[in-house]
Design an enzyme around this catalytic site. Sequence first.
Site, short mmCIF file in Angstrom:
data_model
loop_
_atom_site.label_atom_id
_atom_site.label_comp_id
_atom_site.label_asym_id
_atom_site.label_seq_id
_atom_site.Cartn_x
_atom_site.Cartn_y
_atom_site.Cartn_z
N ASP A 90 0.79 -1.21 0.00
CA ASP A 90 0.00 0.05 -0.16
C ASP A 90 0.89 1.08 -0.09
O ASP A 90 2.05 1.13 0.24
CB ASP A 90 -0.87 -0.10 1.20
CG ASP A 90 -2.15 1.02 1.15
OD1 ASP A 90 -2.39 1.29 0.21
OD2 ASP A 90 -2.39 1.26 2.27
N GLU A 134 2.62 4.53 -4.28
CA GLU A 134 2.51 5.53 -5.48
C GLU A 134 3.93 6.25 -5.73
O GLU A 134 4.27 6.53 -6.83
CB GLU A 134 1.59 6.71 -5.49
CG GLU A 134 0.17 6.18 -5.26
CD GLU A 134 -0.16 5.54 -4.17
OE1 GLU A 134 -1.26 4.25 -4.31
OE2 GLU A 134 0.17 5.79 -3.10
N ASP A 158 -9.19 3.74 -2.42
CA ASP A 158 -9.96 4.28 -1.42
C ASP A 158 -11.07 5.18 -1.93
O ASP A 158 -11.34 6.30 -1.98
CB ASP A 158 -9.00 5.46 -0.53
CG ASP A 158 -7.82 4.76 -0.04
OD1 ASP A 158 -7.90 3.56 0.25
OD2 ASP A 158 -6.85 5.44 0.67
#
Length: 734
Positions: free
Chosen positions: A372, A375, A452
């Site tokens: 997670d 990015e 999300d």
Amino acid sequence: MLSFQNNQIHLFLAITALCSISGTLTKGAEKEATLKDQLIVADPGPAFLASPTQAVFMPPMMKWQDWGYSPLWVNKPQPVSKDLPSTWKTKVHFDQKMGRSRAIVKFPKGTDLYGSGEVFGALRRNNTKIGIWNTDNYAYGTDGARRLYQSHPWMMGVREDGTAFGVIADTTWRATLEATDTEIIFDSEGPVFPVIVLEGKTPQDVLTQLSERIGTIALPPLWSLGYQQSRFSYETAEKGLGIAREFRKRKIPADVIWMDIDYMDGYRVFTINKERFPDPMAYSKSLHKMNFKGVWMIDPGVKADPNYFVFQSGNENDVWVKKTDTKTDFVGPVWPGDCKFPDFTRAETRKWWASLYKKFIQKNGIDGIWNDMNEPAVFNYPGHTMPVNNHHRGDDQLKPGPHVQYHNIYGMMMMAATRDGMMAAQPDKRPFLLSRANFLGGHRYGATWTGDNCSTESHMKMSIPMNLNLGMSGQPFSGPDLGGFGSNASPDLFGQWVSFGVFFPFTRAHACKGTNLKEPWSFGPEVEEIARIAIQRKYRLIPYYYTLFQQSAKNGQPIMKPTFFADPLDKKLRDEQTTFLIGEDLLVIPTFARNSNLPSGNWKIFTLLNENKDANDKQATLKIRPGAIIPLGEVVQSTEEPMLETVTLIVNLDAQGKALGRLYQDSGDGYGYKAGDYNITHYSAEQTTDGIRVSSRIVEGSRPTATKKLIVRLLTSEGEKTAETVPGQDVIIK
């Protein structure tokens, strides 16, 4: 005519390849051609064929010899012909303005566009513009959701006649992708880049060609296809075990409990909080006794703590992303506070990162990993990520460059390292890895979810086209957070979402801190029963899904497909996004779908559970394609239980009175299938003078079938007709 032209092309390629082989004996400047790579010239020019149906377009200021390595390829296009045929349809034009590089792909009006990866919005991508820039985008609130967690510089067009093409821009730099009704425009901040065009008779053909270039998924473990439950966070071992016990107590099938970041010691990756999880191996064994697996989160940010072993090791091995001076380690805040970030463009860093997993997995009994925040997300910095002028040092394949060049592949390269570490830790098991950030081609390393989202009707409905476009961008293993991650879900919303959301390839409910509980029983008995029935339906279909995954690992086809794949010539299906296909044979119609455009033909409704529990307005409607046979397993509480001793065949004959189906079986994990420890059974039904003859034959593999009994449910206009038999023995239904 098309077949004749293709034969001409094949003949031309064979002749030119042979000529070039002999030519290299006397012409040292030419690169030697081989039957393997079919290279025929050292400088093929601005456009060349890489196969009879694939062309590469080079910008005028770039030679193909200067075309560097890109991690998206498993089979990088090579020239097999210096010239494009005069009939080649799709052309690419290039220009440079104000320091930006552009590629413009022109196509005829009436073409419908799809793909472009993980995007929020309608299925049909005409007249849209998105950012190719991985972005931590909570609630999809940044930039109108025009850029999310992944980047796929790829788009597919389907013409009015049903033929299709796909285009890949081979650049990792920050860019935009704009589509009109006649043009696709890639606009990059980086240097000029090639564009690859794939031509196909159908969209399915184009996607198979895409997979031949960028790879297919690896066959996942069977358990990863089951229902999965998560929350940010189940903070303690007792909480996680309590959730698992509730599933078993309430007879709701499930396979996985997820551990978010609160299991860590101060959010330090590769550590476990001993107060919350005093004996993580005992916790994992307790999950396993209940036939659950555990998936644990690992982020890329490493807490800048001089007493922390991962930080110490990273400093010793000099693995971190540097500032623009190329020497100073970049430090930025994430969940643990100030962190350093591994530079995954370096092979040495990836090897170091992979080495951290062995002890972590083996000591704690971990089954899967969740990457997670990759990015990478960085708090309190512009764009919620590290500065674009940070420096990556690269390796023998990836050249040194700024973060703006490598940002989009950061998560993908982290996944590659993670998968290597998982395979080294458990060489006899298939890794299950989920990642939030990714890039075109990253499906080779693991599954993904759409980040999300929120508990809203809009996000519920948009979860369908979002995952359909991911499937049409090479990523077949995906799904949303069922029920919505952010904000509170109403009972009605959760019930609606789970009733069709269980049919996504990746099926997980997840919820953020501060939101209401989103376990199936949290909304009262009525919604609990809706969820139980929906999940039971999915589990009966898992053998069908597993068969589709095995096929996808070979041909790159999506598991979840747009309804128009049933008939690419039917224009009214081109923007249908309230329904979807699973494989070719199963049509899913959610409860919210109204006046949907459905494929023509005698698609028949069928049920999956006893007493028609699923034939009501609270469950998605399922239809089977004419000419199809869908195999069902038994209702089980987890994939660890035998589900194939009795296989039920749902049969819907086509207009010619025939139907076909397929079932893949193996051990569900490990790699024995690569040595033949599997079987593929073909089912057929055919109308004869005696009645409908149904047959089953193992056509491939050495593994004995687990099936002891076959139940045939033949769908007819007069209702169902049933019969029983055993594998290998035909049965006739009068």
